[in-house]
Write an enzyme that holds these catalytic residues in place. Sequence first.
Site, PDB file in Angstrom:
ATOM      1  N   ASN A 197      66.107  12.062 -25.729  1.00 15.37           N
ATOM      2  CA  ASN A 197      65.829  11.888 -24.348  1.00 15.37           C
ATOM      3  C   ASN A 197      64.659  12.952 -23.893  1.00 15.37           C
ATOM      4  O   ASN A 197      64.835  14.085 -23.827  1.00 15.37           O
ATOM      5  CB  ASN A 197      67.109  12.259 -23.251  1.00 15.37           C
ATOM      6  N   LYS A 241      62.968  12.966 -21.425  1.00 16.64           N
ATOM      7  CA  LYS A 241      62.709  13.211 -19.901  1.00 16.64           C
ATOM      8  C   LYS A 241      61.235  13.178 -19.519  1.00 16.64           C
ATOM      9  O   LYS A 241      60.690  12.403 -19.923  1.00 16.64           O
ATOM     10  CB  LYS A 241      63.293  14.580 -19.721  1.00 16.64           C
ATOM     11  N   HIS A 285      72.501   9.755 -16.704  1.00 12.81           N
ATOM     12  CA  HIS A 285      72.277  11.251 -17.086  1.00 12.81           C
ATOM     13  C   HIS A 285      72.558  12.060 -15.882  1.00 12.81           C
ATOM     14  O   HIS A 285      72.297  11.758 -14.679  1.00 12.81           O
ATOM     15  CB  HIS A 285      70.871  11.357 -17.315  1.00 12.81           C
ATOM     16  N   GLU A 298      71.057  14.504 -14.472  1.00 11.72           N
ATOM     17  CA  GLU A 298      70.019  14.910 -13.861  1.00 11.72           C
ATOM     18  C   GLU A 298      69.765  13.827 -12.677  1.00 11.72           C
ATOM     19  O   GLU A 298      69.064  13.836 -11.695  1.00 11.72           O
ATOM     20  CB  GLU A 298      68.645  15.001 -14.697  1.00 11.72           C
ATOM     21  N   GLU A 313      77.946  14.817 -22.005  1.00  8.91           N
ATOM     22  CA  GLU A 313      76.965  15.838 -21.724  1.00  8.91           C
ATOM     23  C   GLU A 313      77.407  16.946 -20.794  1.00  8.91           C
ATOM     24  O   GLU A 313      77.223  16.641 -19.524  1.00  8.91           O
ATOM     25  CB  GLU A 313      75.593  15.514 -21.330  1.00  8.91           C
ATOM     26  N   GLY A 322      70.106  21.887 -21.495  1.00  9.55           N
ATOM     27  CA  GLY A 322      68.910  22.904 -21.266  1.00  9.55           C
ATOM     28  C   GLY A 322      69.016  24.219 -20.993  1.00  9.55           C
ATOM     29  O   GLY A 322      68.431  24.945 -20.763  1.00  9.55           O
ATOM     30  N   SER A 344      71.985  21.273 -25.467  1.00  9.58           N
ATOM     31  CA  SER A 344      71.693  22.336 -26.191  1.00  9.58           C
ATOM     32  C   SER A 344      72.065  22.010 -27.735  1.00  9.58           C
ATOM     33  O   SER A 344      72.589  22.889 -28.491  1.00  9.58           O
ATOM     34  CB  SER A 344      72.165  23.506 -25.838  1.00  9.58           C
TER      35      SER A 344
HETATM   36  P1  PGA Z   1      69.172  19.514 -23.967  1.00 14.18           P
HETATM   37  O1  PGA Z   1      69.187  18.121 -22.987  1.00 14.18           O
HETATM   38  O2  PGA Z   1      69.371  19.064 -25.586  1.00 14.18           O
HETATM   39  O3  PGA Z   1      67.702  19.907 -23.621  1.00 14.18           O
HETATM   40  O4  PGA Z   1      70.017  20.356 -23.664  1.00 14.18           O
HETATM   41  C1  PGA Z   1      70.232  17.133 -23.449  1.00 14.18           C
HETATM   42  C2  PGA Z   1      70.076  16.124 -22.376  1.00 14.18           C
HETATM   43  O5  PGA Z   1      69.897  16.283 -21.302  1.00 14.18           O
HETATM   44  O6  PGA Z   1      70.363  14.634 -22.652  1.00 14.18           O
END
Ligand code: PGA
Length: 251
Positions: A9, A11, A96, A98, A168, A174, A214
């Site tokens: 992903n 983003k 997601h 976000e 997630e 992140g 992460s």
């Molecule tokens: P990350 O994000 O691996 O940077 O923690 C995962 C995601 O948001 O899909």
Amino acid sequence: MRKNIVAGNWKMNLNRTEGIALVEAVLSKLPVDNKTHVILAPSFVYLHKAAKICSNIPKVVAASQDCSANKKGAFTGEVSASMIASCSARYVVLGHSERRVNFNESNELLKEKVAQAFSSNLKVIFCCGESLKQREDLVHFDWLKSQISESLFHLSSDDFANIVIAYEPIWAIGTGVTASTDQAQEVHAFIRNLLVDKYGNEVAESTSILYGGSCHPKNAIELFSQKDIDGGLIGGASLNADDFVAITQSF
Ligand code: PGA
């Protein structure tokens, strides 16, 4: 047998030149005997180009990071599922955190997005996950159940074959704080049991459930060795071809 899947992903990162270079770097580093299903979710802006580059590569496809809940029309700035399908993408990432948090996406809205995705023959990577507060308050299982059941449990067993679930935890995205393997496996087993209760063993056993948050080359092997973890949805580490390819080979 369910599929092992690693999805990147990206983003809102990488311009067109950088994005295409990353697709090419990933493809050049994947081993010829790659057995993992690899999904790349770049920006809409170069989704078509990315999907075309992957089109002759076995087990590698492109995804969009979202789609509109509407079919077409006066929705300035939105991108429909049929537009995404016409760009040769095969999957759409929906729900997601976000998008749920920053764009107020509800379970009901996501149900509509799933319908749009399916009407254009796109498969769905459906994200769910709890906040730290919800985990501390011990309401995370109820929360996950409502996210999944309210957006997906109207689907038939046949349609559910086109769903991949990504767990997630928001507190792990992140942040560099990964869920422990025990925490992740516990939730994945819980989700699989929800599927057993709703759809029976066959559907539950054939649904891939990915972990995201992460995930990096150092923790992927242990995470992916868990009974109910079938791969990962990778954010930050998917922007580095070596790290991402290493994660794809962590089964
Ligand atoms: P990350 O994000 O691996 O940077 O923690 C995962 C995601 O948001 O899909």
